[in-house]
Design an enzyme around this catalytic site. Structure first.
Site, short mmCIF file in Angstrom:
data_model
loop_
_atom_site.label_atom_id
_atom_site.label_comp_id
_atom_site.label_asym_id
_atom_site.label_seq_id
_atom_site.Cartn_x
_atom_site.Cartn_y
_atom_site.Cartn_z
N HIS A 11 41.03 36.65 48.76
CA HIS A 11 40.40 37.84 47.97
C HIS A 11 39.96 37.30 46.50
CE1 HIS A 11 44.15 38.36 45.91
NE2 HIS A 11 43.57 38.98 44.99
N HIS A 48 49.74 34.08 44.23
CA HIS A 48 49.23 35.41 44.28
C HIS A 48 48.69 35.93 45.58
CE1 HIS A 48 47.51 39.04 42.73
NE2 HIS A 48 46.28 38.53 43.02
N ASP A 94 46.63 43.83 46.09
CA ASP A 94 46.39 42.88 44.69
C ASP A 94 46.71 43.82 43.47
OD1 ASP A 94 45.23 41.13 43.15
OD2 ASP A 94 43.26 42.25 43.04
N GLU A 144 35.19 35.25 43.70
CA GLU A 144 35.15 35.61 42.27
C GLU A 144 35.28 34.04 41.21
OE1 GLU A 144 35.55 38.42 39.07
OE2 GLU A 144 34.43 38.31 41.08
N ASP A 145 36.47 33.59 41.66
CA ASP A 145 36.88 32.45 40.61
C ASP A 145 36.75 30.96 40.77
OD1 ASP A 145 38.08 34.72 39.40
OD2 ASP A 145 39.95 34.65 40.46
MN MN Z 1 43.96 39.28 42.81
#
Ligand code: MN
Length: 747
Positions: free
Chosen positions: A88, A63, A156, A92-93
């Protein structure tokens, strides 16, 4: 993000291959340092995502690599954006922190990644605002930090939409709705036409799968016939185009399925009846300084062969769209009498049209409209800075101001101004300068006086006449649409309220002095007690007799502070006295019934009158307010005092309606402005009113100001319909620029 099976050796090979493809694409633009940084970002991303998989089961890292490719290839962004795209989803993850990114890649990358992370954050469910509006604001705030945040976010979103079939249906619908609401309009505004079109097509496919399928079948069925037609259209032009001596391409471009569908819905035609399903695009490669002349030469070659429809000529070359789009469009009658749209542009214009923003920056400095995006970003900042009472206002302002198409108008000196479609003459005045807006007394469009609320059209030349005595009124808010004009008028109104309130403030100061109370220590207590939102509202209320000094009661003074007796006061003032007070103002009903019903009963069983602040007429929405001393007052629900009364004294408000069967007459005042054509004005206005319309004039005052006049005419009407008819007739008169019903009768 679910934790899955770690990426295996086989998959790693595929991932590396994908990444190498990206590097190869970028090769020609990469310095060694960029290359090393992109490699580092890749390593970090692959490590961070190694236990994650997408819904489809493939390793997650595909991705970010694909998003990076879209940024470079489809949007035209550079190495920094590619690094940020690779990273990106990392903060966050995964366990990677923003600090690590800052250390490894420097502040520029970390700011952008931070912006992207914030965009993905969950909604704040504690606010009263709609989560969509909140999210929208968030997107916009990052946009002004670094526009690349939003561009990467677009990439995205695009990749997520391209792979959306792996998601369950309900999630697809949610993503489609959000895309429709935020990302499609933004893509449009940023000039990312290809992406916008793809967003719309994918959303249509999700929301209306059958329609999408049907239209796409029809398009491919007609494919061959269309190609043949385009060939037939071009062949007589080819020789001449070649003679221009510059490389050119000719494309037959099909409309997107979603826009075909929009057209079918809007004009209620069927697929076969849409004449502009495709457009012919001619793209020529010439140096910038020759662009304009070549494009017009091509135009002339085409129109020598095919007859043009003059009203469909759009010259976005001389005057590019606000988002930077440049092209020359014309529609001609092609073979077999079919309408064909032709788009003429250069390679440079084409790249800007396809890729938008980023491509635009690449060519920065060669066109006069290089600052379109700067202007746009300034506008966004301005809207973000304006305090909005609720999220919907914000969205409305935003949508009218930044997503709508533009209209191009000119100042008397010939300077061009771009304003949103639907903007009015008064909006234009505020666009020129706040002071010009404040003091606008009359506006001329193409040398003719127009009402202030006149909607401007492309090419209008607008001249604003000002007078320093002029000032905004509540009515002006109805005559503007832009956020800028609205907020300026609102703040002027507030200032006006403050001035009116001076009298009330002084009275309160005197009262406090008598009671030996410190003003500052007590004013807020009284404000709250009487139910006002702010001091300014309280002072205004006192000046306008909405409340009286005697309403400050049931208090004691303790240590220099005023203390109200709470419970008793509520009991005393609320339910009981209303019935009691109503009984006090009762009187014997007259034989002829009233034309107003209060709580369903004829109003004249009470002492009542029409409020002089808003002068309601039959047909207006109204309510009755039980005053302290003057019986019932009937107000318009849109009276400027109504909000205050309803909010603070809701218990004193009674339902009121008009009784249709009873005739009556009402006095209203109109504010008429226009060209001062001498004593003739009074003559012609009174002639129109009395002789033509049969209206009784009750008062008439007129004031000339620098070639313009302002007249206040009190007239007697039967009802709102008649009033509207009068306003419309006066507006149509020669030399009249605006006719507005005033709230307050002139004293
Ligand atoms: Mn994304």
């Amino acid at each position: 993000m679910p934790v899955g099976v770690a990426i295996n050796q086989e998959e790693l090979k595929d991932v590396r291959a994908k990444f190498d493809e990206l590097l190869k694409l970028m090769e020609f633009r990469l310095q060694d340092e960029d290359k090393a940084n992109i490699e580092k970002a890749y390593e970090m991303a692959i490590e961070a995502h190694k236990f994650q998989r997408r819904k489809s089961g493939e390793p997650y890292i595909f991705h970010p690599i694909e998003v990076a490719r879209i940024c470079f290839q489809e949007i035209g962004l550079g190495p920094t954006a590619v690094i940020c795209a690779l990273l990106h989803d990392v903060v966050e993850d995964t366990p990677v922190s923003l600090n690590e990114i800052l250390e490894l890649f420097g502040p520029k990358v970390s700011i952008i990644v931070d912006g992207l992370t914030k965009l993905d954050g969950t909604y704040n469910i504690d606010t009263n605002d709609s989560p969509q509006a909140e999210n929208f604001k968030k997107v916009l705030s990052t946009l002004v930090v670094d526009v690349r945040v939003v561009l990467i976010k677009m990439a995205d979103r695009l990749h997520n939409l391209r792979t959306i079939s792996a998601q369950p249906k309900h999630k697809q619908l949610k993503i489609a709705a959000e895309t429709d609401f935020i990302y499609t309009p933004l893509a449009h505004r940023l000039g990312l036409y290809n992406i916008k079109t793809e967003f719309q097509d994918i959303c249509l496919k999700i929301t209306e799968p059958e329609v999408f399928q049907e239209l796409s079948n029809k398009l491919s069925e007609s494919d061959q016939a269309r190609n043949e037609y385009i060939e037939q259209f071009i062949s007589p032009l080819k020789a001449e185009l070649t003679q221009l001596g510059a490389p050119f391409r000719v494309l037959g471009r099909c409309k997107a399925i979603s826009s075909i569908y929009t057209k079918i819905k809007q004009s209620k035609v069927n697929f076969e009846e849409i004449y502009d399903i495709f457009a012919v695009r001619i793209i020529i490669d010439v140096p910038v300084e020759k662009e304009k002349s070549f494009c017009w030469q091509i135009y002339s070659i085409i129109t020598d062969v095919y007859k043009p429809i003059p009203e469909r000529l759009k010259d976005w070359i001389t005057t590019p769209k606000g988002n930077g789009y440049e092209s020359l469009h014309t529609t001609v009658i092609g073979p077999k009498g079919k309408y064909v749209e032709v788009q003429i542009r250069t390679e440079r214009m084409d790249e800007i049209a396809e890729k938008g923003f980023a491509a635009h920056w690449k060519y920065k400095g060669i066109k006069k409209q290089e600052n379109v995006y700067d202007n746009w970003l300034d506008n966004i900042r301005e809207i973000l800075d304006t305090k909005h009472t609720n999220a919907l206002d914000f969205i409305n302002d935003f949508k009218t101001n930044l997503f709508s198409e533009e209209v191009y108008v000119f100042t008397p000196k010939g300077d061009m101004r771009i304003i949103p479609k639907g903007a009015t003459a008064l909006d234009f005045a505020f666009e020129i300068h706040t002071d010009v807006g404040y003091h606008a007394t009359a506006i001329k469009v193409n040398n003719k006086l127009v009402p202030m609320g006149y909607k401007l059209n492309n090419g209008d030349q607008v001249q604003v006449v000002t007078n320093k005595n002029q000032k905004p009124t509540e009515d002006w808010l109805k005559m503007v649409v832009t956020g800028k004009a609205k907020s300026k008028i609102r703040s002027a109104m507030k200032e006006e309220r403050r001035k009116v309130g001076e009298y009330g403030k002084e009275a309160l100061e005197r009262k406090f002095k008598n009671l030996k109370l410190d003003f500052e220590d007590n004013v807020d207590i009284v404000t709250k007690q009487l139910g006002f939102k702010s001091r300014i509202d309280l002072f205004y209320g006192l000046s306008m007799d909405e409340v009286k000094m005697s309403d400050i009661k049931n208090y004691t003074i303790e240590n220099g502070k005023i203390v109200f007796k709470k419970e008793e006061e509520d009991q005393l003032n609320k339910e009981a006295p209303i019935a009691e007070e109503l009984r006090k103002i009762q009187r014997p009903a007259k034989a002829n019934r009233s034309n107003i019903l209060v709580n369903g009963e004829p109003a004249d069983i009470y002492k009542y009158s029409l409020a002089s602040c808003c002068n309601p007429v039959q047909g207006d929405d109204i309510f009755a307010y039980l005053t302290a001393t003057a019986g019932l007052k009937i107000h318009r629900t849109n009276c400027s005092n109504a909000v205050q009364l309803l909010a603070n004294y809701g218990y004193r408000v009674l339902k009121a309606d008009w009784e249709d069967s009873v005739n009556s007459s009402f006095v209203v005042e109109l504010l008429v402005t226009g060209i001062d054509s001498g004593p003739g004005v009074i003559q012609s206005l009174s002639n129109e009113l009395s002789n033509k319309l049969g209206i009784n004039i009750k008062s008439f005052s007129i004031e000339g100001k620098e070639g313009y006049f302002e007249g206040r005419i009190g007239i007697i009407v039967l009802n709102k319909d008649q009033l509207n008819m009068v306003v419309q007739s006066l507006e149509k008169m020669e030399g009249i620029s605006s006719v507005v019903r005033t709230d307050r009768t002139f004293k």
